[in-house]
Design a protein around this motif. Structure first.
Motif, PDB file in Angstrom:
ATOM      1  N   ILE A  68       0.846  -1.192   0.000  1.00 60.06           N
ATOM      2  CA  ILE A  68       0.000   0.000   0.000  1.00 60.06           C
ATOM      3  C   ILE A  68       0.881   1.241   0.000  1.00 60.06           C
ATOM      4  CG2 ILE A  68      -1.619   1.373   1.371  1.00 60.06           C
ATOM      5  CD1 ILE A  68      -2.959  -1.227   2.231  1.00 60.06           C
ATOM      6  N   ASN A  69       1.926   1.225   0.820  1.00 57.16           N
ATOM      7  CA  ASN A  69       2.849   2.362   0.874  1.00 57.16           C
ATOM      8  C   ASN A  69       3.576   2.568  -0.451  1.00 57.16           C
ATOM      9  OD1 ASN A  69       2.288   3.189   3.486  1.00 57.16           O
ATOM     10  ND2 ASN A  69       3.808   1.799   4.369  1.00 57.16           N
ATOM     11  N   LYS A  70       3.866   1.474  -1.168  1.00 58.14           N
ATOM     12  CA  LYS A  70       4.534   1.577  -2.471  1.00 58.14           C
ATOM     13  C   LYS A  70       3.610   2.135  -3.547  1.00 58.14           C
ATOM     14  CE  LYS A  70       8.121  -1.935  -2.330  1.00 58.14           C
ATOM     15  NZ  LYS A  70       8.587  -3.199  -2.937  1.00 58.14           N
ATOM     16  N   GLY A  71       2.311   2.097  -3.304  1.00 59.33           N
ATOM     17  CA  GLY A  71       1.359   2.623  -4.285  1.00 59.33           C
ATOM     18  C   GLY A  71       0.751   1.568  -5.183  1.00 59.33           C
ATOM     19  N   GLU A  72       0.887   0.295  -4.819  1.00 56.20           N
ATOM     20  CA  GLU A  72       0.301  -0.776  -5.619  1.00 56.20           C
ATOM     21  C   GLU A  72      -1.224  -0.698  -5.528  1.00 56.20           C
ATOM     22  OE1 GLU A  72       0.394  -5.451  -5.144  1.00 56.20           O
ATOM     23  OE2 GLU A  72       2.346  -4.636  -5.703  1.00 56.20           O
ATOM     24  N   LYS A  73      -1.895  -0.953  -6.629  1.00 54.36           N
ATOM     25  CA  LYS A  73      -3.355  -0.867  -6.684  1.00 54.36           C
ATOM     26  C   LYS A  73      -3.980  -2.250  -6.516  1.00 54.36           C
ATOM     27  CE  LYS A  73      -3.540   3.491  -7.430  1.00 54.36           C
ATOM     28  NZ  LYS A  73      -4.020   4.358  -6.399  1.00 54.36           N
ATOM     29  N   GLY A  74      -5.198  -2.257  -6.050  1.00 55.28           N
ATOM     30  CA  GLY A  74      -5.921  -3.504  -5.868  1.00 55.28           C
ATOM     31  C   GLY A  74      -6.995  -3.330  -4.810  1.00 55.28           C
ATOM     32  N   ILE A  75      -7.619  -4.403  -4.428  1.00 55.03           N
ATOM     33  CA  ILE A  75      -8.632  -4.374  -3.378  1.00 55.03           C
ATOM     34  C   ILE A  75      -8.069  -5.066  -2.151  1.00 55.03           C
ATOM     35  CG2 ILE A  75      -9.747  -6.481  -4.209  1.00 55.03           C
ATOM     36  CD1 ILE A  75     -12.405  -5.239  -3.209  1.00 55.03           C
ATOM     37  N   THR A  76      -8.352  -4.497  -1.000  1.00 53.89           N
ATOM     38  CA  THR A  76      -7.897  -5.074   0.263  1.00 53.89           C
ATOM     39  C   THR A  76      -9.075  -5.797   0.909  1.00 53.89           C
ATOM     40  OG1 THR A  76      -6.363  -3.239   0.533  1.00 53.89           O
ATOM     41  CG2 THR A  76      -6.813  -4.565   2.470  1.00 53.89           C
ATOM     42  N   VAL A  77      -8.888  -7.069   1.201  1.00 51.38           N
ATOM     43  CA  VAL A  77      -9.919  -7.875   1.845  1.00 51.38           C
ATOM     44  C   VAL A  77      -9.417  -8.214   3.237  1.00 51.38           C
ATOM     45  CG1 VAL A  77     -11.292  -9.981   1.725  1.00 51.38           C
ATOM     46  CG2 VAL A  77     -10.626  -8.816  -0.373  1.00 51.38           C
ATOM     47  N   LEU A  78     -10.182  -7.813   4.240  1.00 50.61           N
ATOM     48  CA  LEU A  78      -9.806  -8.015   5.635  1.00 50.61           C
ATOM     49  C   LEU A  78     -10.763  -8.990   6.291  1.00 50.61           C
ATOM     50  CD1 LEU A  78      -9.396  -4.229   6.370  1.00 50.61           C
ATOM     51  CD2 LEU A  78      -7.535  -5.835   6.130  1.00 50.61           C
TER      52      LEU A  78
END
Length: 122
Positions: A68-78
């Protein structure tokens, strides 16, 4: 309906009973919002299985936070039943700051997610 019967049959063969969506909701953390609906949860599990096949999945708080800090895109599933809450309560804030979509699903069980995990989970 047929999918649920298959899951129940697989759970019985494993020896552990499979919990239904309603039963999983009993174990949710208070911060598990927005919680995915039953239909969206199934779609997310299916998406996770596909991502795991193509090695496009990030598992664990440290790894997710790094990407996330690197800026990678996607969806986060928790997972909504993870304890203690303090371990991952900052992840939704990070996602909101970077305009990444995220959602909570009711269970952290590897059987539900359907992806091969390197670590054993209950």
């Amino acid at each position: 309906m047929a999918r649920e019967k298959q899951l129940e049959a697989a759970a019985e063969a494993e020896g552990t009973p499979e919990r239904s969506y309603r039963e999983q909701l009993d174990y949710l953390n208070p911060i598990a919002q927005p919680l995915a609906s039953r239909k969206l949860t199934r779609k997310l599990y299916k998406c996770i299985r596909k991502a795991a096949k193509h090695k496009q999945i990030r598992r664990g708080v440290k790894e997710v936070q790094k990407f996330i800090n690197k800026g990678e895109k996607g969806i986060t599933v928790l997972a909504g039943d993870t304890l203690p809450i303090d371990v991952y309560c900052h992840i939704p804030i990070m996602c909101e700051d970077r305009s990444l979509p995220y959602a909570y699903v009711p269970s952290k069980s590897v059987r539900d997610w359907g992806c091969a995990a390197g670590r054993s989970q209950p």
